[in-house]
Structure formats: C-alpha cells, structure tokens
Design an enzyme around this catalytic site. Structure first.
Site, short mmCIF file in Angstrom:
data_model
loop_
_atom_site.label_atom_id
_atom_site.label_comp_id
_atom_site.label_asym_id
_atom_site.label_seq_id
_atom_site.Cartn_x
_atom_site.Cartn_y
_atom_site.Cartn_z
N GLY A 43 0.82 -1.20 0.00
CA GLY A 43 0.00 0.00 0.00
C GLY A 43 0.85 1.25 0.00
O GLY A 43 2.08 1.19 0.13
N ASP B 108 -0.89 -13.14 6.20
CA ASP B 108 -2.31 -12.84 6.11
C ASP B 108 -2.77 -12.36 7.48
O ASP B 108 -3.05 -13.17 8.38
CB ASP B 108 -3.09 -14.08 5.69
N THR C 65 -9.25 -0.42 2.29
CA THR C 65 -9.32 1.03 2.10
C THR C 65 -10.38 1.51 1.10
O THR C 65 -10.49 2.71 0.87
CB THR C 65 -7.95 1.56 1.65
N ASP D 125 -10.03 9.73 9.77
CA ASP D 125 -10.93 10.82 10.13
C ASP D 125 -12.40 10.42 9.98
O ASP D 125 -13.29 11.07 10.53
CB ASP D 125 -10.64 12.05 9.25
N TYR E 64 -17.28 1.87 6.31
CA TYR E 64 -15.82 1.90 6.40
C TYR E 64 -15.38 2.51 7.72
O TYR E 64 -14.54 1.96 8.45
CB TYR E 64 -15.24 2.68 5.22
#
Length: 291
Positions: free
Chosen positions: A15, A42, A68, A108, A131
C-alpha cells in the site's frame, strides 16, 4: 540474524504508506525490517499472525495493512470487517503476547463531520459510513488487546505510490478540459512520506507514548481546493470547477468536515508537521522526476 538489532514488522507493504516505509528503510541499515504483504502474512488470520510473531523477533509492528475501499465497503462488508476490525485485534494480541510496541492507523471517518473546528483525539466518535465503523472497531480492538499501542488517525492520504486522489487528479487533468470536484467537504491532506518519517522518528528517538493521536499536514481545505492546487502546480490547462456533495452521489456518505487537530502529536513527539501545500509540492516533484 542479529537479535540485538531493532526488528520492525511493517504489514501491508504494497500500500502507499507501506511503500513509503519500504523506501525510508534504506536510510536505516542498522534496523532489521520485515516487509509483508498478504502473501507473506495474512493479517486476517489469527493463526498466521501468531505464528509469525512466534518465529520472528519483533520490537515494533507498524500495521499498515487495511481495507481502504470506502465505497465498496458498503457492500463488501465481510472483507472490510476482516481487514479493518479483526486483523488489528489479531496483531495487537500478538504484540501484547510478545512484548512488541504497535503503531496502528485509523481514519478521520470515525467522526460524523458536524464539527466546525479540528477534531481532538478524544472527541466523540460517530462514523457516517460502514468503512468508518470498521476502522473504529479496529481502534477498539487494538486498545483492548495491547497497552503499548499508538493509534494514529489520519486523513486524505496520498503518495507517489498506490491509488490516491492526487494521482487520480493528475490522470484526469491530462485527459479532460474540465473536471468537477466537491467543494463542500473539508479536511486535511496527509502526505504518506511525512507520516512514515514521523513514525520512524518516534521509534529512533525513543519517544513512544501509547495513546490515540491525529496526524495530517497542517491546513484545512476542500477537495476542490486540493485539486485546484494540483492543477496550478503542474501548470495544467484543465479547468477545475466546484460542485456540491449532492451533485456527486457516492455509495458511502462522507463527513462534511473532518479536519484533525495534531497539537497533541506535535507536542508529545516534539515534531513540527509540514503544511499541506509544501508536502504536495514535494510529492508532485517526485512524480515529475520518476514519471
């Protein structure tokens, strides 16, 4: 293997934040880094996490692995929960059992967006999308299982690496004469390279203090202002126009205001966080140089 050396595990190494740690690691030849993607570790498997910690010395774990995809999380709920809620708890449990200190990254989006001043770390949480709910559960799992943990909430993360708003804007601005960007959502961008440097500073300066902190570049802007600045710095002729959130519907609701107060982070770790525009210039320069 030199057991006296500092051993740092970085999960989610493919990432954008994980890649910034990988690049930064070259400056610290005396530190032994393990960089793991899902193929090597994992983190959604408790057994795999426990086995890794049992077979590798780990002094610090920098847990970058996460789910994400904010909009997809609304439908891919099991995957989002596994990556953002269950995995952090497994990692925190392993850190506690093996005496490792943990850095965990949150968002946030744990806030509802109704504030009018930057959120403090102890402000009430109320996610407005799934999320955000999974990330909040991840925070709670970390706090439950590991007392030696720093949770860092961050926002609007971008980098030379991976998929992010800056790279999407660069692609669109080269292909289109006009792009429209939401102007009624405010927050603060975070250059992942700055965040990575801050975490390594905490480790090397031995200033680790457990708790919940906020990290983003200084300054509060809208997505429209962010895009407009990108176009200006790159001298694109593409016109950037503001639109309202209601004109750009997404599966996941976004908080209207999610700026984060970084005062406690800067004071605790004796760091000055760069302004968002200076960091954006740095990133764009790297993108120009590397192509």
């Amino acid at each position: 293997m030199d057991k006296k050396a500092l051993h740092i595990l970085v999960t989610g190494t493919n990432g954008q934040l994980g890649m910034e740690f990988r690049e930064l690691s070259a400056r610290f030849p005396d530190i032994h880094f393990y960089f793991t993607s899902r193929q090597e570790l994992d983190v959604c498997s408790r057994d795999a996490v426990m086995q890794f910690f049992e077979t590798h010395p780990v002094d610090y774990c920098i847990h970058c692995a996460a789910y994400t995809a904010v909009d997809l999380a609304e439908t891919e709920r099991d995957a989002a929960m596994a990556g953002n809620a269950h995995a952090p708890a497994f990692v925190a449990e392993a850190c506690a059992q093996h005496g490792a200190k943990l850095f965990h990254f949150s968002t946030d989006y744990v806030f509802n967006g109704t504030a009018s001043a930057p959120y403090l770390p102890d402000a009430p949480v109320q996610p407005v999308n799934f999320y955000g709910a999974t990330k909040l559960e991840g925070e709670q799992g970390v706090m439950k299982h590991c007392k030696d943990a720093i949770i860092i909430r961050t926002s609007w993360v971008y980098s030379y690496y991976g998929k992010n708003f800056v790279k999407t804007m660069l692609r669109l601005m080269q292909d289109r004469e006009v792009i429209r960007v939401v102007s009624d959502q405010q927050g603060s961008p975070t250059y992942a390279a700055d965040l990575a440097r801050a975490v390594i500073h905490i480790i090397t300066s031995k200033t680790f203090r457990p708790g919940v902190y906020h990290y983003c570049n200084s300054g509060v802007i809208s997505w429209y202002q962010f895009a407009h600045s990108i176009a200006q710095h790159m001298q694109f002729t593409c016109r950037v126009e503001p639109i309202r959130t209601q004109d750009y519907p997404t599966p996941a609701k976004r908080p209207a205001y999610s700026a984060l107060s970084t005062d406690s982070f800067q004071k605790t770790f004796q760091l000055t966080i760069p302004g968002w525009e200076d960091s954006l210039k740095q990133c764009l320069q790297i993108i120009r140089e590397r192509g």
